[in-house]
Design an enzyme around this catalytic site. Structure first.
Site, short mmCIF file in Angstrom:
data_model
loop_
_atom_site.label_atom_id
_atom_site.label_comp_id
_atom_site.label_asym_id
_atom_site.label_seq_id
_atom_site.Cartn_x
_atom_site.Cartn_y
_atom_site.Cartn_z
N ASP A 143 34.08 -17.30 -2.33
CA ASP A 143 35.04 -17.80 -3.32
C ASP A 143 36.48 -17.72 -2.82
O ASP A 143 37.32 -18.50 -3.22
CB ASP A 143 34.88 -17.06 -4.66
CG ASP A 143 34.81 -15.55 -4.49
OD1 ASP A 143 35.16 -15.08 -3.39
OD2 ASP A 143 34.41 -14.86 -5.44
N ASP A 155 37.05 -16.84 2.85
CA ASP A 155 35.62 -17.13 2.96
C ASP A 155 35.36 -18.46 3.66
O ASP A 155 34.22 -18.75 4.03
CB ASP A 155 34.96 -17.17 1.57
CG ASP A 155 34.77 -15.78 1.01
OD1 ASP A 155 34.63 -14.85 1.81
OD2 ASP A 155 34.75 -15.62 -0.22
N ASP A 180 27.04 -13.39 -2.76
CA ASP A 180 27.99 -12.40 -3.25
C ASP A 180 27.35 -11.68 -4.41
O ASP A 180 26.45 -12.22 -5.05
CB ASP A 180 29.23 -13.11 -3.83
CG ASP A 180 30.21 -13.48 -2.75
OD1 ASP A 180 30.06 -13.00 -1.64
OD2 ASP A 180 31.13 -14.27 -3.06
P1 ATP Z 1 31.68 -9.81 -4.10
O1 ATP Z 1 32.08 -10.04 -2.69
O2 ATP Z 1 30.26 -9.51 -4.32
O3 ATP Z 1 32.25 -10.79 -5.09
P2 ATP Z 1 33.51 -7.89 -4.94
O4 ATP Z 1 34.07 -8.73 -6.00
O5 ATP Z 1 33.18 -6.49 -5.28
O6 ATP Z 1 32.25 -8.40 -4.36
P3 ATP Z 1 36.02 -7.96 -3.69
O7 ATP Z 1 36.54 -8.80 -4.79
O8 ATP Z 1 36.38 -8.25 -2.29
O9 ATP Z 1 34.47 -7.93 -3.70
O10 ATP Z 1 36.40 -6.47 -4.05
C1 ATP Z 1 36.18 -5.42 -3.16
C2 ATP Z 1 36.71 -4.13 -3.73
O11 ATP Z 1 38.10 -4.27 -3.92
C3 ATP Z 1 36.13 -3.79 -5.09
O12 ATP Z 1 35.00 -2.98 -4.98
C4 ATP Z 1 37.26 -3.01 -5.73
O13 ATP Z 1 37.20 -1.67 -5.37
C5 ATP Z 1 38.49 -3.62 -5.12
N1 ATP Z 1 39.08 -4.61 -6.02
C6 ATP Z 1 38.50 -5.69 -6.55
N2 ATP Z 1 39.35 -6.40 -7.32
C7 ATP Z 1 40.52 -5.74 -7.27
C8 ATP Z 1 41.81 -5.96 -7.83
N3 ATP Z 1 42.07 -7.00 -8.61
N4 ATP Z 1 42.78 -5.07 -7.55
C9 ATP Z 1 42.55 -4.03 -6.75
N5 ATP Z 1 41.37 -3.76 -6.19
C10 ATP Z 1 40.34 -4.60 -6.43
#
Ligand code: ATP
Length: 875
Positions: free
Chosen positions: A611, A615, A326
């Site tokens: 996480d 997943d 990730d």
């Molecule tokens: P990784 O998989 O590398 O941890 P990540 O944290 O960017 O990546 P996600 O947490 O699935 O992956 O987030 C994907 C997208 O969702 C982010 O790029 C953001 O635009 C949106 N996002 C993340 N957190 C939130 C939240 N708390 N509320 C609304 N949108 C969110």
């Protein structure tokens, strides 16, 4: 019964305040009163039981029989020594098993779930065992319910209760329901959440009604002990190998016995010799050594922040050649700071957010209210993305609870990484506002209007293109971008499915999340050792590529693919294309499974991080599923093979390094023990074939095998890691333990030890003419040459002088203890009598030590040739 009471009644009865929770003092008192919140586990084996279980081994039965027969034949000293050997063997086995059991217990404790509770007015994460009745517990998707809770708040909360009811479809919960009937089955008690069940969606708050054995699951007293001891592939292979070797050894012993009968040797003596040889040759101690080396290795890994949940993972780690990681928090620091914001048509630094501007204020309200994090002076809890958003408010002296005073949240659709959106519905004086934030591509699909300086307009394609351009510009600078939108409603009474529809776009915020400093080096190490690093992220393609480039994961934009493009590929097409891809952006957890499958289809050994709740399938599909210790949900942890306590990519690389070293060390111990056993067989077999006197007494063989052998083998198992272990490509997991010349090495060294023993014997016979004196010399050479040989094992090519003779202090200790014991056996008259040995002269000692050293000399010469050969290959 708790479900038939109203939440007020429960709060009163348990004397708790829902806003403040219990005070730490009160919680401590209750912990004393009610005890720890855990199920009493099954009784553990006592040390005596472990000791006696060691004796339930066929080899030990043979030895006991031999001791009894010896006693009948009047050879009391033989039978005493055999009994002592059995006893010492039992003690060594007990210590080994005890240690590895302790290690596994410590591991289990480390990976038990945590609970989020309100204490002294703040949210805290505490070990589930410390939860007490009256605690206010927060549940969110992916978390195990720590105790039986009476819910007082629920927002689309769904809980999977299969552990309790057998029903695998998650059941919807509702805190507001109250029952007036006492006979509601567990599965229908919608206002309760039960210990050991799993929140799969939404959010909830509950008061702990009962803990530990008083919970529903406690009543059934079903044990959650899933992690029964599991044999690793290597342990399984070894168990098979031991069986085969055992049969071969018994055949050889029988042969020796038959030949001796033909040669008309002393039958009783030869019977004991054959038995001792069988005991010596069967590597019954191997599985124990492997499990203790694994256990110690696992302990070492904990210090490096990796908790191994399943023992086979240690071996597999050494073979990993693809790490899928990730981005957020693992490759980056997960310390987000909002730096820019965008409203139509300008991108500005966040410091320019002027709150007198209505659209700007709306943007701020949106990102602060559509937010589950909490922020006050004492504590910040929640998702770092959301904390960063609250910090924007703090910058302008606005706190979330101040905003919440005039706008109560009445409904919500929680964030999940498939939708990549989150929404709340907030009640104002006269109306309701839905605030939605999330990934810009997802958000634009559900917005059809835009608020430009307070004017609502249609969201035309032209405007959309401009918004996307602003978003891409921010992503190119490695910023994580969140969009926000809203809509006003007259009533809160709309279906949940309609909340995220027909929204009005407000703006974007961009936040930086700097890469972890140490990760770049770790990625370089991986490259050098034939391991490919793959970035998998929910973030935007451009943001992902910008960070991947900075870290050295990808060089060309072509190596990047987005979730939308992945959807267009069939699994076969993905398998074909997979080798050219390094960055997977905007993926959802479902894609992760396909990615792992594609890599595995090419014969790779894949590690995958995760996480979230969703997943779990990809963690299970991967060869090594890695869960995040800090941000990971209980589900992800439960599905994983390894947990990173610091969520850091570099920890995976350290664990792989450790895994490689552990595997090498186990291999060293095994090859060492087998070559020693072979040496013993050869010495006796050759002597008998050539019709010489027997060079070793049965007790000599037992002594060498069970006392002098075990310490060096264990010390090799904990050999300090080779610093160059990451210079080599990963091990091929299908490769046998004896591949790469190990079997020839084992056989040659076995022959060498056997021959040296025979030389000492023949020399002794020639010079002194007495069997006892010559046997003593053979006995000492057999044990000392094995002790020396253990030093050869430390590296297949590197000279022992280069590695450092003293760099494994355990091995040096084993050598000293081994020689000392050998000396005592020979010099203390009582022992010398028992062992039928002769007190050697200084000259004899010089001779036997000198001849034993030949093992080192010959191996060092062989290593010079090996190095020359590998240098040539490199050129
Ligand atoms: P990784 O998989 O590398 O941890 P990540 O944290 O960017 O990546 P996600 O947490 O699935 O992956 O987030 C994907 C997208 O969702 C982010 O790029 C953001 O635009 C949106 N996002 C993340 N957190 C939130 C939240 N708390 N509320 C609304 N949108 C969110």
């Amino acid at each position: 019964m708790w479900f038939d009471k109203t939440s007020e009644e429960v709060l009163k009865e348990l004397d708790t305040n829902p806003n403040e929770g219990l005070s730490s003092e009160e919680a401590k008192k209750r912990l004393e009163k009610y005890g720890e919140n855990k199920l009493s586990s099954k009784s553990k084996k006592t040390i005596f039981q472990i000791f006696f279980s060691q004796l339930k081994d066929p080899m030990i039965f043979i030895l006991i029989a031999a001791a009894i027969i010896s006693a009948f034949m009047g050879e009391i000293s033989d039978s005493i020594i055999i009994l002592v050997v059995i006893f010492i063997n039992g003690i060594v086995g007990t210590i080994q098993e005890f240690r590895s059991e302790k290690a596994m217990e410590a591991l289990k404790e480390l990976s038990t779930p945590k609970a989020v509770v309100k204490r002294d007015g703040d949210l805290k994460e505490i070990p589930s065992e410390e939860v007490v009745p009256g605690d206010i517990v927060i549940l969110d998707a992916g978390r195990y319910t720590p105790a039986d809770l009476r819910l007082i708040e629920s927002a689309n909360l769904k809980i999977e209760e299969s552990a309790l009811t057998g029903e695998s479809v998650p059941s919807s919960k509702d805190a507001s329901i109250s029952f007036h009937d006492e006979n509601i089955p567990l599965g229908d008690q919608k206002n309760m959440a039960f210990a050991s069940t799993l929140a799969t969606y939404g959010r909830g708050v509950g008061i702990v009604a009962s803990t530990g054995m008083d919970t529903e699951i406690g009543k059934i007293a079903r044990m959650l002990d899933e992690s029964e001891s599991e044999l690793t592939p290597l342990q399984k292979k070894l168990a098979e190998l031991s069986k085969i070797l055992g049969i071969v050894a018994i055949a050889i012993c029988a042969l020796i016995f038959i030949i001796s009968v033909i040669q008309k040797r002393d039958l009783f003596e030869m019977f004991l010799t054959a038995i001792s040889l069988a005991v010596a040759a069967i590597p019954e101690g191997l599985p124990a050594i492997v499990s203790i080396v694994l256990a110690i290795g696992v302990q070492r890994m904990i210090k490096e922040n990796a908790i191994i949940r399943k023992l086979p993972a240690v071996e597999t780690l050494g073979a990993v050649n693809i790490i899928c990681s990730d981005k957020t928090g693992t490759l980056t620091q997960n310390k987000m700071t909002v730096t820019k914001f965008y409203t139509y048509d300008s991108l500005k630094p966040i410091n320019d957010l002027d709150l007198s501007n209505g659209s700007y204020k709306l943007l701020l309200d949106n990102i602060m209210l559509c937010n589950d994090a909490t922020y006050n002076e004492n504590s910040k809890t929640g998702d770092p993305t959301e904390i960063a958003l609250l910090e924007v408010g703090v910058k302008f002296n606005i706190l979330k609870n101040e905003l919440e005073a005039s706008s109560v949240r009445v409904n919500e659709v929680p964030f999940d990484s498939d939708r990549k959106l989150m929404s709340t519905m907030n009640k104002y004086d006269k109306n309701y506002i839905v605030y939605t934030k999330g990934a810009i591509d997802s958000l634009l699909k559900i917005t059809n209007k835009i608020n430009i300086d307070g004017h609502i307009q249609d969201l035309t394609e032209d405007i959309k293109t401009k918004i996307m351009k602003a978003s891409n510009d921010m992503s190119d600078d490695a910023l994580r971008v969140l969009g926000s939108a809203y809509k006003e409603l007259d009533s809160s009474d709309i279906p949940v499915g309609d909340i995220e529809k027909d929204l009005i776009f407000i703006g974007l915020v961009g936040m930086i999340d700097p890469p972890r400093l140490e990760v770049k080096d770790s990625i370089a190490t991986c490259k050098q050792s034939g391991i490919r690093t793959i970035m998998i992220t929910g973030d935007h393609k451009n943001t992902a590529f910008a960070i991947a480039k900075e870290l050295g994961i990808a060089e060309n934009y072509d190596e990047t693919i987005s979730g939308t493009d992945l959807d267009k590929l069939s699994q076969d097409e993905l398998n074909t294309k997979i080798d050219s891809l390094k960055v997977f952006a905007r993926v959802s957890p479902e894609h992760k499974v396909n990615i792992v499958k594609a890599f595995k289809s090419k014969g790779n050994i894949v590690s995958m991080t995760g996480d979230g709740v969703n997943d779990a399938p990809s963690l299970k599909t991967a060869d090594i599923g890695v869960a995040m210790g800090i941000t990971g949900t209980d589900v992800a942890k439960g599905a994983s093979d390894m947990i990173l306590t610091d969520d850091n990519f570099s920890t995976i690389v350290s664990a792989i390094k450790e895994g490689r070293n552990i595997f090498n060390n186990i291999k060293k111990s095994i090859i060492f023990l087998l070559s020693c056993n072979l040496g013993e067989i050869i010495a006796l077999f050759v002597a008998i074939l050539l019709n010489w006197d027997t060079p070793l007494k049965p007790i000599h063989i037992l002594w060498v095998n069970l006392i002098t052998d075990t310490l060096p083998a264990l010390s090799l198992g904990v050999d300090p890691g080779d610093e160059n272990v990451m210079d080599n490509p990963p091990r091929n997991p299908k490769e046998s333990l004896f591949a790469g010349g190990s079997s020839i090495y084992l056989i040659l060294n076995g022959i060498l030890i056997g021959v040296l023993t025979l030389i000492a014997f023949r020399y002794g016979e020639k010079v002194y003419g007495t069997g006892e004196h010559a046997q003593t010399m053979a006995f000492v050479v057999l044990s000392v040459s094995q002790l020396f040989h253990s030093f050869n094992m430390r590296h297949p090519k590197k000279s022992i002088f280069k590695i450092g003779i003293f760099s494994n202090k355990y091995l040096v200790g084993a050598l000293i203890v081994g020689i000392f014991l050998q000396y005592i056996v020979i010099t203390v008259p009582f022992l010398a009598n028992l062992f039928n040995v002769f007190n050697l002269t200084i000259y004899d000692w010089t001779f036997v030590i000198g001849i034993s050293l030949i093992t080192i000399v010959l191996n060092e010469i062989a290593k010079i040739f090996m190095r020359m050969k590998s240098n040539k290959q490199q050129i």
